[in-house]
Structures are given as structure tokens and as C-alpha cells.
Design a protein around this motif. Structure first.
Motif, short mmCIF file in Angstrom:
data_model
loop_
_atom_site.label_atom_id
_atom_site.label_comp_id
_atom_site.label_asym_id
_atom_site.label_seq_id
_atom_site.Cartn_x
_atom_site.Cartn_y
_atom_site.Cartn_z
N PHE A 111 -2.10 1.04 -3.85
CA PHE A 111 -3.30 1.79 -3.45
C PHE A 111 -4.01 2.34 -4.69
O PHE A 111 -5.18 2.03 -4.92
CB PHE A 111 -2.91 2.92 -2.49
CG PHE A 111 -4.10 3.65 -1.92
CD1 PHE A 111 -4.80 3.14 -0.84
CD2 PHE A 111 -4.54 4.84 -2.49
CE1 PHE A 111 -5.91 3.80 -0.32
CE2 PHE A 111 -5.65 5.51 -1.98
CZ PHE A 111 -6.33 4.99 -0.89
N ALA A 112 -3.30 3.12 -5.49
CA ALA A 112 -3.91 3.72 -6.68
C ALA A 112 -4.38 2.63 -7.65
O ALA A 112 -5.45 2.74 -8.26
CB ALA A 112 -2.93 4.67 -7.37
N GLY A 134 1.87 14.26 -11.92
CA GLY A 134 1.82 13.25 -10.88
C GLY A 134 2.26 13.69 -9.50
O GLY A 134 2.43 14.88 -9.24
N ASN A 135 2.41 12.72 -8.63
CA ASN A 135 2.83 12.99 -7.25
C ASN A 135 4.33 12.71 -7.13
O ASN A 135 4.99 12.35 -8.10
CB ASN A 135 2.00 12.18 -6.25
CG ASN A 135 2.00 10.69 -6.54
OD1 ASN A 135 2.83 10.21 -7.31
ND2 ASN A 135 1.09 9.96 -5.94
N GLU A 136 4.85 12.89 -5.92
CA GLU A 136 6.30 12.70 -5.73
C GLU A 136 6.73 11.29 -6.13
O GLU A 136 7.78 11.10 -6.73
CB GLU A 136 6.67 12.95 -4.26
CG GLU A 136 6.66 14.44 -3.91
CD GLU A 136 6.77 14.68 -2.42
OE1 GLU A 136 7.16 13.76 -1.68
OE2 GLU A 136 6.44 15.81 -1.99
N GLU A 144 -2.82 7.07 -18.74
CA GLU A 144 -3.97 7.44 -17.91
C GLU A 144 -4.95 6.27 -17.75
O GLU A 144 -5.10 5.45 -18.65
CB GLU A 144 -4.69 8.62 -18.54
CG GLU A 144 -3.90 9.92 -18.43
CD GLU A 144 -4.79 11.13 -18.68
OE1 GLU A 144 -5.52 11.51 -17.76
OE2 GLU A 144 -4.75 11.66 -19.79
N ALA A 145 -5.63 6.26 -16.61
CA ALA A 145 -6.58 5.19 -16.31
C ALA A 145 -7.71 5.14 -17.34
O ALA A 145 -8.28 4.09 -17.59
CB ALA A 145 -7.16 5.38 -14.90
N THR A 178 5.34 9.15 -8.41
CA THR A 178 5.41 8.88 -9.86
C THR A 178 6.52 9.69 -10.52
O THR A 178 7.16 9.22 -11.46
CB THR A 178 4.07 9.14 -10.57
OG1 THR A 178 3.72 10.52 -10.41
CG2 THR A 178 2.97 8.26 -10.03
N LEU A 214 1.15 4.42 -14.46
CA LEU A 214 -0.19 4.99 -14.20
C LEU A 214 -0.04 6.39 -13.60
O LEU A 214 0.63 6.56 -12.58
CB LEU A 214 -0.98 4.10 -13.24
CG LEU A 214 -2.40 4.60 -12.91
CD1 LEU A 214 -3.31 4.54 -14.14
CD2 LEU A 214 -3.02 3.80 -11.77
N ASN A 215 -0.69 7.37 -14.24
CA ASN A 215 -0.54 8.72 -13.76
C ASN A 215 -1.79 9.55 -14.10
O ASN A 215 -2.71 9.06 -14.76
CB ASN A 215 0.72 9.36 -14.37
CG ASN A 215 1.37 10.37 -13.45
OD1 ASN A 215 0.68 11.05 -12.69
ND2 ASN A 215 2.68 10.46 -13.50
N VAL A 216 -1.80 10.79 -13.61
CA VAL A 216 -2.99 11.63 -13.81
C VAL A 216 -2.92 12.40 -15.13
O VAL A 216 -3.83 13.17 -15.45
CB VAL A 216 -3.15 12.63 -12.64
CG1 VAL A 216 -3.40 11.88 -11.33
CG2 VAL A 216 -1.94 13.53 -12.51
N GLY A 217 -1.87 12.23 -15.88
CA GLY A 217 -1.74 12.88 -17.18
C GLY A 217 -0.56 12.23 -17.89
O GLY A 217 0.22 11.51 -17.27
N MET A 243 0.80 -1.23 0.00
CA MET A 243 0.00 0.00 0.00
C MET A 243 0.83 1.27 0.00
O MET A 243 0.33 2.33 -0.32
CB MET A 243 -0.92 0.01 1.24
CG MET A 243 -2.09 -0.93 1.09
SD MET A 243 -3.16 -0.40 -0.27
CE MET A 243 -3.70 -1.97 -0.89
N ASP A 244 2.11 1.18 0.42
CA ASP A 244 2.94 2.40 0.47
C ASP A 244 4.22 2.17 -0.32
O ASP A 244 5.27 1.90 0.23
CB ASP A 244 3.23 2.76 1.94
CG ASP A 244 1.98 3.27 2.64
OD1 ASP A 244 1.60 4.42 2.36
OD2 ASP A 244 1.36 2.52 3.42
#
Lengths: 330, 330
Positions: free
Chosen positions: A226-227, A186-188, A209-210, A190, A177-180, A145-146
Motif C-alpha cells: 500500500f505505502a 514509523g507504524n507498528e 525516507e521517500a 515498520t 521505507l519509513n517516515v523518518g 495490500m496488508d
């Protein structure tokens, strides 16, 4: 080749697990099937058909679907699941399958079979359906999960080898996998993983992207547990709810029932295509042996198909290939 | 009540933005609509109909959809978006709407309008569709990629107030997006957030899963911006791909075309239900004023509906209520 099967885990255990194992043993006589569980019950479901390549290994105990994984695995040394894992650990089986408690199976992988040297976190791998029926191999979908960037790098390497060895995809395209799709999205996690994946010995195609998974935007999808689990359940829930709503719409009048009759086979086909439980078992990679999670609702066909998947993985020397590559990239 | 609208942002700007603003001004004569953008173009689209409650505020410049947000907002002080934000900052407007570049609008919110005192990270809020048409208000869906537990707590408080004040839901049920419903599920972030939410002044119902959102499993869904965005796009992509595949299946033969004719209106209804762009604008909460992001593809109806949403938020004193509650929980 010896494949150990936990006969007692799953919604339809032992009945359909045993029947699935039987079907596999008949189809592939070269496989030695080790059925682990309550001897009397297994024998009952095998009936008089037991072929010579099935061996029953008695287990007194069973881990239930709602038991706390770590506690259950530690305490129930004589459970069918733990004993199946021991067979792999002791070199008496080349792979294990179970349709039982997912958390307990991951724990069995880690604590009984053991983590692969050089691997920090094992990953749960699932083939996501795509409209062209080729599928996207996604990992991790919930074992860890982390995740740290280094874990995602190891997932990418393990997933590439699996996709190549077991599915025969040469030079599989690996997406993150990312938000764009842009590099700096993304986050730290990705962002750091992107840097590692760029220089990894894989065919990294960048962020995905998903929303594009169903159109087969890559062959291997790397994500944190998690994601990845959120994505899987969002896809599953959306498809399930839409199919249910469409079914209701089709049954609202005589005329719509006529339309339903016309469309029935096509919609059933689509629904099946979307059902990721149809797409084989979920291997737990990063373990010192082959551990495959079968869906809880596994039937005869699902078990047989997971045995086939294990057979391909064993024949292609999946585990030793992963171990060699992970050690090269340490 | 004064609502400032960025006339130049969005796929159909300025034409449909101006027409939407016009429709809103006619429907609600008590609202002063401030249209910010190129005067000549705005006048052209208004035609001879300009009602007395529309004021045009000239802006020389426009921020494009692909511009780097922070750079664009810093450099283009005379852009329609930044000037719209300045109106809110300077107390000359009670709310702002824009269908332009999302990143630039979030930056305008933060840097021009300013963060609300006590808020660490603003959140982008979207109403997710549900089958019963009530909707789930989800936040954050992408403003903040690396959330801390305290951020999720603030999202929960802001979302509850919004749901109550703007949507009239009393005692809204707040769920935490997670990989399972049991308390100990999830990653470090959700586990820590769970503890904070348990004692927060909200109606916290525990963890909820992405697969149940469409069946309205809560009124406010709290998530970090990364996982939330992944969930949103997985839902959107699955629905889009399924509708496309069903449409193809319906057009495959004369008989299936007959079925399509029967089912057309019901499927169109379902498709519309699933289209989250139909469900109003996305407010950016945690800003020192009301900032609403309209979908890039916004048409006349979407702009009018976002003006209505802003009107409800202003009438219910949303921003001052959030500020008071955040300060109480500091």
C-alpha cells in the motif's frame, strides 16, 4: 533457455509485443521464444521473418485490461496469459512475460504458476529511477495490500538476491521505507519489521525516507504494497505534472520557445531518466518460477529489455537461489 | 481575540518569529498577540516598536528541535512551547502557534491543551500545493501512525469543516487516498474507511490517487498518518530533486545560461507554487483548542500568514463547530 511471452496483453498488443519478441529472438539466438496468442495475428505481425527460435503457441482467448483478475484467470483457461503461465508451471518455459492486466498476472502467478514454498506473499518489484541512473529496486509495490512484518523480511531477502544476481550489485544496501530515519520511527508494521531486518542475512542500513529515493539512498527498498504504491504514484504524478507545467511555461512566448529549443535535449533526457517504465519489467517474486510484468504501454524496446532481464535472471539461477535462501530462513 | 506565539521555536527563532508577530500585530490591531519566551531576547528583536497589542510572557526554558517529545514536554513545564499551550488550556489565548519541534508540539497539544472530547486521535493537517493554486487539504500527515477506520472518518469530518470554515469552500469534495479509484481497491483500513465515509455527513467522492493530487482531485484528502507522510515526502523529494537537476542543466553552458535567464521567473514561480511550506501553518485538529504548527524554517511572512490563518479559524468558530459535529456523529 525458453522464455514464454503473452503476445496478447498490453496497449500495443499483439503488434509491438510480437515485434519485440522478434527483436529479442534475433539478438539472442540461444533463447527459445514461445509466443502465446492468436496464431493468425502473431503470424501477421511476424511477417516472413520468423526465425527458427520462435515458436507460436495458439491461445483462443484474451484477458482484457479491465477484467476482474481472479474471475478472469479462473474462467479463461485458454487465454494467452493463463496459457503462458501454464508453460512455466509445466516446466516447458523458464520464464514468462506479459504486458497485460496486472492483477490478472499476479493471480496467474499465484494460482497457475504457484507460490514458492516458504513464501507467504509474493511481491511486485519495480526499479525506481535515480538521478545517478543506478536505480533503487523497490518491493512490494502493490501485490499485497496488508503486509505483516514477516512479509517485509521475505521481501528484503528476495530483493537482495535479485539485486545481486540480476543487477550484479554486491552486498546491496537494504533500506526500510519509513517516515523518518531514526530506529523508533514509523507504524507498528515498520517497527516490528525493523527488528526482523536487523538480524536478517542482508546488508540492512535502517530506515530510509521517500524524499531521498531519487538520490539513490539504498539499493533495495522494502515497503508494504500500500505505502509503496502510494509512494510510486506520488513520485510519478509529481514528475509528470512538473514536466507538463514546465513544457507549458516554455511554450508561452517566442523568447521562451527559444529557451525551450536550447534546453530540449536535456529536458527530454531528464524526463526519460524519471520514467520508471523505461527501467525494465517488474518481476513478481515469491512465485515458483520467473514471472515478469511488462508495463502496459510496452513497445519493442521494452519487450526486448524484459527478455534480457529474464535471460539474466535465468542464467544467474535467481529462482533456485531465492528458494534456497527462503528455506534457510524459515 | 488573543493569539499566543511560541517565540523560541523554529530555525529563525526568536528573531524572525518576533518580527513576524510584530508585523501581524501592526496589521491586525484587534488581535492581542501573546509572545512567549525569553523577555530580554524578545524585547531586543521588538526594538522600540512594541505596539500595545503585544504582551510578552516570560518563559525560562526552550524545547530543542532534537529533544524526545514526550520527555521534553513532561519535564520542561517552563518552556516557551508548553507555556504557550497552557495559555490555550487556561482560556487565556484562543489559539497557539509554534515553529518548534513538531513531535513536542503534537505532545503539547495532546497533554497540555488536551484532546477534544469524542476524538480518538488528533490529525496533523497540511495544505498540499496544486497547479491551480487552490490546494488540497490533507490529513493526517503524521500525528497518528496506526490509524483505524473510525479515525479516518473523524479526519474527514474535521477536514471538511476546516476547509469550509477557514478556506470558504462550500461542500468540499472529500477523497480517500488509495492505490486506485475503484471502490474495492486498497488495504483493510481503506476498505473499511470507505464504508464509513459513504454514509458520513460529508461530500465523499470516493478513492483518489496520489498521482492526481497536484491537479486538485479533491478539496480534502483523507489518509492515515503513515501513508500520508510517505506521499508528502515522495512529492517533496521528487519536486526538489527535479528542480535541482534542472538548475544544474541550466548552468551547464553559456547557451543554457541564456535559456535560464529567459525562464528564471517562471521556474521560480513554479518552485514557489510547489513549496508546501509556503501554504500556511499546519493545524493539529482534534485538540481542545487551536494549535498551529508553523514550518521550522518559518520567516516573517510565514508567521504573519499563520496568524491570519488562526484569525480566520477563530472568527469562524472552527473548534466549536468541529466539537459539535463530532458529538453529533459519536
Amino acid at each position: 533457455m525458453r522464455i514464454a511471452i503473452d503476445a496478447m496483453g498490453g496497449d500495443h498488443a499483439p503488434s509491438l509485443i510480437v515485434k519485440g519478441a522478434l527483436a529479442a529472438a534475433v539478438e539472442w539466438p540461444a533463447i527459445q521464444v514461445l509466443l502465446v496468442g492468436d496464431t493468425a495475428q502473431i503470424e501477421e505481425h511476424l511477417g516472413s521473418n520468423k526465425p527458427s527460435n520462435i515458436t507460436i503457441i495458439h491461445a483462443d482467448d484474451v484477458i482484457g485490461p479491465d477484467e476482474e483478475p481472479v474471475k478472469a484467470v479462473r474462467r479463461k483457461k485458454n487465454s494467452s496469459m493463463v496459457m503462458t503461465g501454464q508453460l512455466v508451471r509445466d516446466g516447458e518455459a523458464d520464464a514468462m512475460l506479459s504486458a497485460g492486466n496486472t492483477g490478472a498476472l499476479m493471480t496467474t502467478g499465484l494460482l497457475v504458476v504457484g507460490r514458492m514454498s516458504g513464501i507467504e506473499r509474493p511481491a511486485l518489484v519495480t526499479m525506481l529511477p535515480t538521478m545517478n541512473d543506478i536505480g533503487v529496486l523497490a518491493l512490494d509495490l502493490g501485490a499485497n495490500m496488508d503486509a505483516k512484518p514477516e512479509h517485509l523480511l521475505q521481501y528484503a531477502i528476495m530483493g537482495s538476491i535479485y539485486r545481486n544476481k540480476v543487477n550484479g550489485v554486491s552486498n546491496p544496501r537494504v533500506g526500510l521505507l519509513n517516515v523518518g530515519t531514526e530506529e523508533m520511527k514509523g507504524n507498528e508494521l515498520t517497527k516490528a519489521a525493523f527488528e526482523l531486518l536487523k538480524t536478517a542475512p542482508i546488508n540492512f542500513i535502517g530506515n530510509v525516507e521517500a524524499r531521498d529515493v531519487l538520490v539513490h539512498n539504498c539499493d533495495v527498498l522494502v515497503c508494504d504494497g500500500f505505502a509503496g504504491n502510494i509512494m510510486l504514484k506520488a513520485m510519478e504524478g509529481t514528475a509528470g505534472t512538473l514536466f507538463k507545467t514546465i513544457r507549458d511555461a516554455f511554450s508561452s512566448s517566442l523568447l521562451t520557445k527559444l529557451a525551450a529549443a536550447i534546453m530540449q535535449s536535456k529536458l527530454r533526457q531528464l524526463r526519460k531518466k524519471m520514467d520508471y517504465t523505461e527501467h525494465g519489467g517488474a518481476p513478481l517474486l515469491g512465485i515458483n518460477g520467473l514471472v515478469i510484468k511488462c508495463h502496459g504501454s510496452s513497445d519493442v524496446k521494452a519487450i526486448k529489455s524484459a527478455v534480457r532481464q529474464a535471460k539474466l535472471a535465468i542464467e544467474s539461477q535467481l529462482i533456485t537461489s531465492i528458494a534456497a535462501e527462503i528455506n534457510r530462513n524459515k
